[in-house]
Design a protein around this motif. Structure first.
Motif, short mmCIF file in Angstrom:
data_model
loop_
_atom_site.label_atom_id
_atom_site.label_comp_id
_atom_site.label_asym_id
_atom_site.label_seq_id
_atom_site.Cartn_x
_atom_site.Cartn_y
_atom_site.Cartn_z
N MET A 750 0.85 -1.19 0.00
CA MET A 750 0.00 0.00 0.00
C MET A 750 0.89 1.24 0.00
N ILE A 751 0.56 2.21 -0.81
CA ILE A 751 1.30 3.47 -0.87
C ILE A 751 0.39 4.59 -0.37
N GLN A 752 0.87 5.28 0.66
CA GLN A 752 0.10 6.37 1.27
C GLN A 752 0.39 7.71 0.59
N ALA A 786 -0.21 -13.74 4.12
CA ALA A 786 0.14 -12.69 3.16
C ALA A 786 1.22 -11.77 3.73
N ASN A 787 2.10 -11.31 2.87
CA ASN A 787 3.08 -10.29 3.23
C ASN A 787 2.46 -8.92 2.91
N ILE A 788 2.33 -8.08 3.93
CA ILE A 788 1.65 -6.79 3.74
C ILE A 788 2.62 -5.68 4.14
N PHE A 789 2.83 -4.74 3.22
CA PHE A 789 3.72 -3.61 3.46
C PHE A 789 2.96 -2.31 3.22
N ILE A 790 3.10 -1.38 4.15
CA ILE A 790 2.49 -0.06 3.99
C ILE A 790 3.61 0.97 3.91
N LEU A 791 3.70 1.66 2.79
CA LEU A 791 4.72 2.67 2.55
C LEU A 791 4.12 4.04 2.87
N TYR A 792 4.72 4.73 3.82
CA TYR A 792 4.08 5.93 4.35
C TYR A 792 5.08 7.05 4.56
N ARG A 793 4.57 8.27 4.73
CA ARG A 793 5.41 9.42 5.12
C ARG A 793 5.28 9.68 6.62
#
Length: 1012
Positions: A750-752, A786-793
């Protein structure tokens, strides 16, 4: 029918309790405002300024305080203040409660006390001042708040055999034998608004508060900054009173802390409060020499215009933000300077020395909450705050008892004010059939006719703490004012809008027989209504007042040029006095109110507003452009807390469509709105059944704008080019479909901040982080592998939503921060979807091969918002969202009377926030609908027929259709009840036949002459 009482008790006299009280009184209910302290105003009265506008807290608070204080101060007959009082017992049920209130003895008769202060001179006892946060001391007899006129005696420290204060009290206001008394009050509803406390800083011993004198709390720093505080606004440190040139703020002290029992939540307000304090320190008279560092974990700038404010601090003011959680603070015993050791984001250990360290403390439930809620019979949540329902955020577990503000969770001022109005709406709905049964009309003294008198002008110059006095040489302005023609009285005040000064102003008007008043202070927008009320209470027409804005138009814009600012302030006062000599009384017309509301938008905010207005007994028209009600709720299925949205949506829709007082127009679009507050006429086109559009005309007294917002469809990250790339709403819909392929998905990224917090949309969309966490947890529930990644600022899971962020991390969801200047890159290589991002901690790129890419996209306003804004003649901000009258003072009002704002049309919001604002807008609307008639504008245009040529230019430019050309005389005629006093016609008139009352050409020319 069960008995109902047309009165409401509000417990807590902070900004939330004050706002709820005023709304209820304006809606026709008797209010008992109870506070356990001897004063009202709450924590807001201790602040210096408010963000992001930098209005001083008194400018926001004083107009509201004036309506609530009694005993010769506010004279608001429908609000009875019971300060220095405790709730002892609550009996009964919704509609008919009996509350026993214990009033503690003040030992001072408030009505007699003149506030002269002679008692202070002889009192021998001193203890740390609570209001000044212990930075200075107070006496046993003291004024609990500089805003309050009268005194109180603290008997716990008062020597029983002293009585020196009694001997010098000329009004005989001190009574040492005063006893507590009990009062029984019957009310139909109760609103709990007891605010918050801050964490006891002794619990975080590693930071040295109470040990090192130059470690202070955020509230202590507010008093340091304040012009009315112990250091008169000078940036001094407590240990030696030397100027502080290097200051550090440590965030999350007690918040987001798993080591402190029950304080894992985010306190929501601290990031912006620290930013505000740093900006004000930098922008002060010596701010250019001050270094400000803020140590933080995530910057949570989720409010309207907050992210812009943060960027201003970073890029324009030079505030430096350091992403690090400080472990401890040490002191240099030789210099009393403070050393902070911290780990940089790159993993490097560093140390820095400061003159002053400010702790941003967690917001805790207010002391005594457990005891109060037990008496009320309501529940607390896991953190000790009052429990409220997500879909009804001001409703407690007990019918007839409501909450607002920080007592139900950490909140800033706008959210508190909105919830206060929402709670008032719920109480008003419950008691609608007994509205007006216990209220009485406010009575003013007879208005003195001064139209034939020679001008006798009084000038009141405000220092506004350091807001004006820190830049402008106020004594020189006072001296100049005293030399001007027709000025017979001049006075300098520290805070002219304070209650004590308001009383002095009324006394001066009577004593010196003033018939014109000039106040040199801040903006007309916030101050004019306050001073007009004061002038009217003194027996003058409220329009015999002129304001010289020597703050926004002078001291703030010339803060680095004190000499030129002083000269400009003198000229502004000279101009105001010149105009004041010519102004005449103005009088309003009265017109009847069409007791019906129009609500534009049938989404969540529109439906909640409609039900709230209808439940208060008024008819409602709901106009929805789509074929079905529901708005964004149609695309949502579950909340972060796990609640079912579809059932909530269906229930709301059914209630609206079946309510006997609500009529819904689907497939309808607003074409034109004419009229004025109390009497609008709206034309719309409707084609809800597939037939050709037909024109429909509606008459109503108020408008609530609830047109919502929408998820942006991105044009980056290959969206639309690959079916594996979704938005959060699309993902949510997919996760609720039977047989969703998510169970076989191996890697999700996920890209924030997609389209948010960038140059095109420099605002935080508020909901995206919570939505990402919500959907990530749902994926984990459906697919544990599942491998879950959240890319955030910055993760903006504020308030109690922080617990879900922590849960996500504990369940193996990986959060990777990216830098704003190194956004993630998405590639499609040989059919493989790849995401690359640079991890700022390890300073290396990470490459993911993903099965599903989810974009957390910006919330954007509807495309037709500008067209609707033009029709309604209301403003939008630079982001396209509708602009409220004032971010803190009037967060649901437009500047145009009779039109209100709710939901995401105002800006991005979560469900509970939207519901609260919708209820607030409904309550504001009902304060008008509940009146049989309303006053028109007084600043209207008048026609001089001798000069009018009948050209019709004025009629063509009037946005309110308030001017017509008389067929017989061929002259322009102003329809006074329609005129809103905008002045467009008087500017356009080529012959000068149209002049605006209060702004005539003669008055303006005299101002110009005075200036040159």
């Amino acid at each position: 029918m069960a008995k109902k009482v047309g009165a409401v008790m509000v417990i807590g006299g902070g900004i939330g309790g004050i706002q709820a009280s005023l709304d209820l009184a304006d809606s026709g209910f008797k209010v008992y405002l109870v506070d356990r302290k001897p004063d009202i105003g709450g924590a807001m009265s201790q602040l210096d300024k408010t963000f992001p506008t930098h209005d001083c807290r008194l400018c926001i608070l004083s107009p509201k305080l004036k309506g609530c204080l009694r005993f010769g101060l506010g004279q608001y007959s429908n609000i009875e203040l019971l300060s220095y009082a405790d709730i002892e017992k609550v009996e009964g049920k919704a509609g008919d409660f009996k509350v026993t209130v214990k009033k503690l003895p003040r030992y001072v008769i408030t009505e007699k006390c003149t506030g002269c202060g002679e008692c202070l001179k002889v009192c021998p006892v001193e203890v740390p001042s609570e209001f000044e946060q212990g930075l200075v001391k107070r006496k046993a007899i003291y004024r609990p708040n500089p805003q309050i006129l009268s005194f109180v005696i603290d008997k716990s420290i008062c020597p029983s055999d002293c009585r020196e204060c009694s001997k010098v009290c000329k009004p005989n206001a001190i009574v040492h034998e005063m006893q507590e008394e009990k009062v029984e009050v019957n009310v139909g509803a109760i609103i709990l608004s007891s605010g918050f406390d801050t964490l006891n800083p002794h619990l975080k011993k590693e930071y040295g508060w109470g040990i090192f004198p130059n470690v202070i709390t955020g509230l202590q720093f507010e008093r340091v900054m304040s012009g009315t505080g112990p250091y008169q606004g000078q940036m001094l440190r407590p240990s030696d009173k030397k100027p502080a040139r290097k200051i550090a703020w440590i965030q999350c002290v007690g918040s987001r802390d798993l080591k402190l029992d029950g304080r894992s939540y985010c306190s929501s307000v601290c990031c912006m409060h620290a930013t505000k304090e740093a900006i004000i320190a930098k922008e002060g008279t010596s701010g250019s020499n001050i270094t400000c560092h803020i140590y933080f974990m995530d910057m949570r700038c989720f409010g309207k215009d907050f992210d812009r404010y943060y960027e201003r601090a970073r890029k324009k003011c030079g505030v430096e933000y350091r992403r690090s959680r400080v472990a401890a603070v040490k002191e240099d015993p030789q210099t009393s300077n403070l050393r902070i050791r911290y780990e940089s984001e790159e993993g490097e250990l560093k140390e820095e020395e400061y003159d002053l360290v400010v702790l941003s403390l967690a917001l805790d439930p207010p002391s005594g909450t457990q005891e109060v809620v037990q008496k009320l019979g309501i529940e607390l949540n896991d953190y000790g705050f009052a429990r409220a329902d997500l879909f009804s955020p001001v409703q407690t577990s007990k019918k007839g008892i409501y909450v607002c503000g920080a007592v139900s969770g950490p909140k800033d001022i706008p959210e508190t004010v909105v919830q206060a109005s929402g709670a008032a709406a719920m109480a008003s709905s419950l008691l609608s059939e007994v509205r007006g049964k216990l209220t009485e009309k406010k009575h003013y003294p007879p208005e003195v006719d001064v139209s034939d008198e020679e001008p006798r002008i009084g000038v009141f110059v405000c220092r506004c703490g350091m807001n004006i006095g820190g830049t402008v040489d106020v004594p020189r302005v006072v001296e100049l004012a005293g030399s001007l023609p027709a000025v017979v009285y001049v006075e300098e005040n520290l805070q002219t809008c304070s209650q004590g000064t308001q009383e002095k102003m009324k006394e001066a008007i009577r004593k010196h027989q003033l018939n014109r008043v000039v106040v040199a202070c801040g903006t007309v927008r916030t101050h004019e209504p306050l001073f007009q009320e004061t002038v009217r209470e003194a027996g003058l027409n409220p329009h015999l007042l002129e304001i010289a804005n020597i703050r926004e138009e002078c001291s703030w814009v010339h803060m680095r040029e004190p000499e030129r600012a002083t000269q400009k302030a003198q000229e502004l006062v000279r101009m105001a006095v010149a105009k004041a000599a010519l102004i005449q009384p103005l009088f309003a017309m009265h017109s009847s109110v069409i007791q019906r509301a129009l609500i534009i938008g049938g989404g969540l905010a529109g439906m909640v507003s409609a039900l709230s207005v209808a439940d208060q007994g008024f008819e409602v028209h709901v106009v929805e452009r789509e074929k079905n009600l529901g708005g964004n709720l149609k695309n949502m299925h579950y909340t972060l807390e796990g609640k079912d949205i579809s059932n909530f949506r269906d229930s709301l829709t059914t209630q609206v469509q079946k309510h006997p007082r609500i009529r819904v127009y689907k497939g309808a679009e607003i074409q034109n709105v004419g009229g004025y507050v109390g009497s609008y006429t709206t034309t719309m086109s409707q084609a809800d059944d597939g037939s050709s559009p037909r024109a429909v005309s509606l008459e109503h007294g108020v408008i609530i704008l609830a047109t919502g917002a929408q998820e942006m469809k991105p044009q980056e990250y290959l969206y639309g080019e690959d079916e594996r790339i979704l938005t959060q709403l699309e993902l949510e819909d997919m996760l609720t479909q039977p047989g969703a392929g998510i169970k076989k998905t191996k890697t999700v990224v996920m890209i924030q901040c997609v389209g948010s917090r960038d140059k095109d949309r420099p605002y935080c969309s508020r909901v995206c982080c919570s939505d990402a966490v919500k959907n990530a947890l749902k994926i984990r529930e459906l697919n544990s592998g599942a491998n879950i990644f959240i890319l955030y600022r910055d993760m903006t899971t504020y308030g109690f939503k922080e617990s879900f962020y922590q849960e996500a991390r504990s369940k193996g969801i990986v959060f990777v921060r990216y830098d704003e200047y190194k956004k993630p890159e998405v590639k499609l290589k040989d059919g493989v979807l790849q995401v690359e991002v640079t991890d700022p901690i390890i300073q290396r790129p990470l490459l993911f091969s993903v099965d599903l890419l989810v974009l957390s996209c910006a919330i954007v306003p509807p495309k037709d918002s500008p067209r609707l804004a033009e029709i309604l003649k209301v403003p939008v901000n630079e982001d396209g969202f509708f602009l409220e009258a004032h971010v803190k003072l009037r967060p649901v009002d437009f500047s145009r009377r009779g039109i209100f704002l709710a939901g995401m049309a105002h800006g991005p919001k979560l469900i509970d926030e939207t519901v609260a604002q919708a209820q607030a807008a409904a309550e504001k609307a009902c304060t008008i609908l509940s009146q049989p008639e309303i006053e028109s504008e007084t600043i209207i245009v008048q026609t001089n027929e001798r000069q009018c040529r009948g050209c019709g230019i004025c009629a063509s430019v009037c946005p309110y259709e308030a001017i017509e050309i008389d067929e017989e005389t061929k002259k322009a005629r102003v329809i006074e009840i329609l005129c809103q006093g905008c002045g467009s016609c008087s500017v356009a008139c080529p012959s000068g036949a149209l002049q605006q009352a209060g702004f005539t050409r003669k008055e303006l020319l005299f101002m110009v002459d005075a200036a040159v």
